[in-house]
Design an enzyme around this catalytic site. Structure first.
Site, PDB file in Angstrom:
ATOM      1  N   GLU A  88      16.598  18.093  11.247  1.00 49.18           N
ATOM      2  CA  GLU A  88      16.700  17.997  12.720  1.00 49.18           C
ATOM      3  C   GLU A  88      17.044  19.385  13.282  1.00 49.18           C
ATOM      4  O   GLU A  88      17.833  20.122  12.686  1.00 49.18           O
ATOM      5  CB  GLU A  88      17.848  17.026  13.041  1.00 49.18           C
ATOM      6  CG  GLU A  88      18.224  16.924  14.494  1.00 49.18           C
ATOM      7  CD  GLU A  88      19.519  16.110  14.720  1.00 49.18           C
ATOM      8  OE1 GLU A  88      20.441  16.147  13.860  1.00 49.18           O
ATOM      9  OE2 GLU A  88      19.613  15.436  15.767  1.00 49.18           O
ATOM     10  N   CYS A 122      18.151  11.794  12.571  1.00 49.78           N
ATOM     11  CA  CYS A 122      19.606  11.735  12.356  1.00 49.78           C
ATOM     12  C   CYS A 122      20.235  10.390  12.688  1.00 49.78           C
ATOM     13  O   CYS A 122      20.140   9.445  11.929  1.00 49.78           O
ATOM     14  CB  CYS A 122      20.298  12.877  13.093  1.00 49.78           C
ATOM     15  SG  CYS A 122      21.996  13.090  12.511  1.00 49.78           S
ATOM     16  N   LYS A 162      13.866  11.746  19.669  1.00 46.05           N
ATOM     17  CA  LYS A 162      15.044  10.980  19.216  1.00 46.05           C
ATOM     18  C   LYS A 162      15.496   9.958  20.258  1.00 46.05           C
ATOM     19  O   LYS A 162      15.745  10.308  21.419  1.00 46.05           O
ATOM     20  CB  LYS A 162      16.178  11.955  18.901  1.00 46.05           C
ATOM     21  CG  LYS A 162      17.429  11.335  18.304  1.00 46.05           C
ATOM     22  CD  LYS A 162      18.398  12.445  17.900  1.00 46.05           C
ATOM     23  CE  LYS A 162      19.661  11.948  17.247  1.00 46.05           C
ATOM     24  NZ  LYS A 162      20.526  13.081  16.838  1.00 46.05           N
TER      25      LYS A 162
HETATM   26  N1  CDV Z   1      22.966  14.755  14.927  1.00 44.59           N
HETATM   27  C1  CDV Z   1      23.414  13.488  14.860  1.00 44.59           C
HETATM   28  O1  CDV Z   1      22.773  12.560  15.333  1.00 44.59           O
HETATM   29  N2  CDV Z   1      24.633  13.297  14.272  1.00 44.59           N
HETATM   30  C2  CDV Z   1      25.254  12.026  14.173  1.00 44.59           C
HETATM   31  C3  CDV Z   1      26.752  12.147  14.154  1.00 44.59           C
HETATM   32  C4  CDV Z   1      27.273  12.621  15.458  1.00 44.59           C
HETATM   33  C5  CDV Z   1      27.423  10.836  13.825  1.00 44.59           C
HETATM   34  C6  CDV Z   1      24.831  11.275  12.913  1.00 44.59           C
HETATM   35  O2  CDV Z   1      24.477  10.085  13.021  1.00 44.59           O
HETATM   36  O3  CDV Z   1      24.890  11.824  11.825  1.00 44.59           O
END
Ligand code: CDV
Length: 309
Positions: free
Chosen positions: A47, A169, A124
């Site tokens: 990401e 993510c 996202k």
């Molecule tokens: N970049 C992210 O989406 N990080 C989130 C953290 C903040 C919990 C993740 O789900 O890893």
């Protein structure tokens, strides 16, 4: 039968605030060369691969953050990466901050074919964090300040002989992300992540538990949708802020088949048989036979919890 797609998960170590895209792209090319030498046909990067994880930095004037965004893709800074991928005949996926011609901001990833053509874009959807500076937190996570939620859904694309999907993510923690792609027959989900190694609102939650939740989410998503999942970290210490690693490849049985130990730049390569998705999709997760959508209404009809009276 087998349909082998050899994939590389290309983890990036830390990128400091002061480091330019040229340095990062050179590191990505070095990883691509290594992946090619190991037989990879498709390479996946994290990401927001081109810069530090900037949502940890608060800008009172939101527009000051625009220099972290890409107004075009490809652009001159990433052109060398596209050229090397084309030379190698490799597909790729990476994340970046997207600024559209209309001035909209997204946390985006793309899917690029062997000829260097962008064939897929994902924005996202599950943005974590908060909008305003929060003095109570150990560190800021301002994705909700800098990005809009994605508006492209969770599509699946035919690429390199398989059905490919992307998420980013935090999406990996939400079963809905996988299932929407599962309902399109997805065979490989690729995702990048930047996960701080401590929970900004729960100091006691250390890296071991964070890694556990990461593996749990990815393994469950893979198993419950009978799909490969390739999850790629940006790891290590960025200007005093530590992100966990945990780059891994999970098979359609939910088993980790490869995992990177380090927090530096590194590659893991695995020959994924896309036909390994068939058994799960035809048996316990044969959605057509077993799903009971008449009972799933609340999943799309409501957001928060409604407790009984
Ligand atoms: N970049 C992210 O989406 N990080 C989130 C953290 C903040 C919990 C993740 O789900 O890893």
């Amino acid at each position: 039968m087998s349909r082998i797609l050899t994939v590389a998960a290309a983890q990036l170590g830390p990128i400091q605030k002061a480091e330019g895209r040229d340095i990062v792209v050179a590191r990505m090319i070095a990883l691509m060369d290594e992946a090619k030498a190991k037989g990879a046909e498709l390479i996946i990067y994290p990401e927001l691969a081109l810069t530090t994880f900037f949502p940890r930095w608060h800008h009172e004037d939101r527009a000051e953050a625009d220099h972290w965004f890409e107004a075009a893709m490809p652009n001159p800074a990433v052109q060398p990466l596209f050229e090397r991928a084309r030379e190698h005949g490799m597909g790729m996926s990476f994340g970046y901050a997207e600024l559209t011609p209309e001035g909209r901001h997204f946390n985006t990833s793309i899917l690029v074919d062997r000829e260097g053509t962008i064939v897929g874009k994902y924005r996202k959807i599950h943005l974590p964090g908060h909008v305003e500076f929060d003095p109570e937190r150990a560190h800021q996570h301002l994705e909700k300040r800098y990005f809009e939620p994605g508006d492209l859904g969770f599509p699946v694309w035919r690429l390199m002989g398989g059905l490919m999907g992307m998420m980013i993510c935090n999406d990996r923690r939400w079963p809905e992300s996988y299932r929407v792609m599962g309902l399109q027959g997805v065979e490989m989900v690729v995702l990048g992540f930047n996960t701080p190694s401590v929970n900004s609102q729960k100091p006691g939650e250390g890296m071991a538990q964070r890694l556990f939740h990461h593996r749990l989410s990815v393994q469950a998503g893979a198993y419950q949708n009978a799909t490969w999942v390739v999850a790629v970290a940006k790891a290590g210490d960025e200007d005093g802020h530590h992100c966990m690693g945990g780059t891994l490849i999970v098979n359609p049985d939910g088993e980790i088949v490869a995992e990177l130990e380090s927090e530096a730049d590194g590659v893991i390569v695995h020959a994924c048989d896309l036909d390994d998705t068939r058994f799960g999709k035809a048996t316990i997760f044969d959605f057509k036979r077993h799903r009971r959508i008449e009972h799933y209404g609340p999943i799309t009809a409501q957001v928060g919890v409604i407790e009984p009276e």
